[in-house]
Design a protein around this motif. Structure first.
Motif, short mmCIF file in Angstrom:
data_model
loop_
_atom_site.label_atom_id
_atom_site.label_comp_id
_atom_site.label_asym_id
_atom_site.label_seq_id
_atom_site.Cartn_x
_atom_site.Cartn_y
_atom_site.Cartn_z
N HIS A 86 -5.21 8.51 2.94
CA HIS A 86 -4.22 8.03 1.62
C HIS A 86 -3.00 8.59 1.73
CE1 HIS A 86 -4.81 11.98 0.04
NE2 HIS A 86 -6.07 11.87 0.18
N ARG B 163 0.92 -1.23 -0.14
CA ARG B 163 -0.05 -0.07 0.05
C ARG B 163 0.78 1.23 -0.17
NH1 ARG B 163 -5.58 -0.09 1.31
NH2 ARG B 163 -6.25 -2.06 0.37
N ALA C 183 3.25 3.84 -1.80
CA ALA C 183 3.60 4.21 -3.26
C ALA C 183 5.08 4.86 -2.89
CB ALA C 183 2.63 5.19 -3.67
N THR D 119 -0.98 3.71 -2.06
CA THR D 119 -1.51 3.44 -3.33
C THR D 119 -3.14 3.24 -3.18
OG1 THR D 119 -1.15 0.98 -2.81
CG2 THR D 119 0.37 2.20 -3.98
N LYS E 294 11.17 0.35 -8.08
CA LYS E 294 9.87 0.60 -8.97
C LYS E 294 10.62 1.02 -10.52
CE LYS E 294 7.10 2.45 -5.71
NZ LYS E 294 6.19 1.58 -5.25
#
Length: 192
Positions: A158, A106, A108, A142, A181
């Motif tokens: 978030h 979760r 990012a 995310t 990533k």
């Protein structure tokens, strides 16, 4: 009060052997100890003032001692319940009042981001856990996670902003756990 026992034993709550503990209590320590000092002075002063009234003296002494231990306990909760970075995710805490688990999938991004949030104007979907009126880490998610307060209030967030005694090391620990990533080629997570 459990935190006082953990603090006296120099133990932490919920930090495994392979986890990284991220402390956040150092900035609030001067205020906490200052309050404890004031409460102790008040306890002594009230004891002298009520010495001629034994029942009132005993009641106030018990209340004052409870206040001293409560103030110490609140600080001890922050010391013994640090944020935790582990294999499965990040555990963001505010003493014994909030314990939010964020799975790694979760997250990012994590970055150093010194802010002085305005408590009177909270942002929707943003959880700010300021210490000494500042946050230093921002975790962008995310998808939303649910933060549950001590009194059971549920909030979908978030973005999580929190304080850490060593925010750059904390961000590095989180980014080291995140998968690399891919942005059209070889890349690495940003440390911010």
């Amino acid at each position: 009060m459990t935190s006082l026992g953990l603090w006296a034993a120099r133990r932490t709550d919920g930090v495994g052997a392979a986890d990284t503990a991220v402390g956040y209590a150092r900035a609030q320590a001067p205020t906490a100890y200052g309050l404890v000092f004031v409460f102790v002075v008040e306890t002594v002063g009230v004891s002298f003032m009520l010495a001629a009234y034994p029942v009132a003296h005993l009641i106030m002494l018990l209340l004052d001692l409870y206040t001293v231990f409560l103030a110490l306990g609140l600080h001890a909760a922050a010391v013994t319940r640090p944020h935790v970075v582990g294999q499965g995710g990040v555990r963001v805490r505010r003493g014994a009042g909030l314990d939010l688990w964020i799975p790694l999938e979760r997250i990012a991004s994590a970055r150093y981001d010194l802010r002085f949030p305005n408590a009177n104007q909270p942002e929707d979907g943003v959880l700010e856990l300021a210490v000494a009126s500042q946050t230093a880490i921002t975790l962008e998610l995310t998808g939303p996670v649910t933060a549950v307060s001590l009194l059971g209030r549920r909030t979908e967030v978030h973005t999580v902003r929190c304080h850490a005694d060593d925010p750059r090391a904390a961000v590095e620990a989180v980014n080291a756990m995140l998968p690399v990533k891919q942005h059209g080629g070889e890349g690495a997570p940003t440390i911010g």
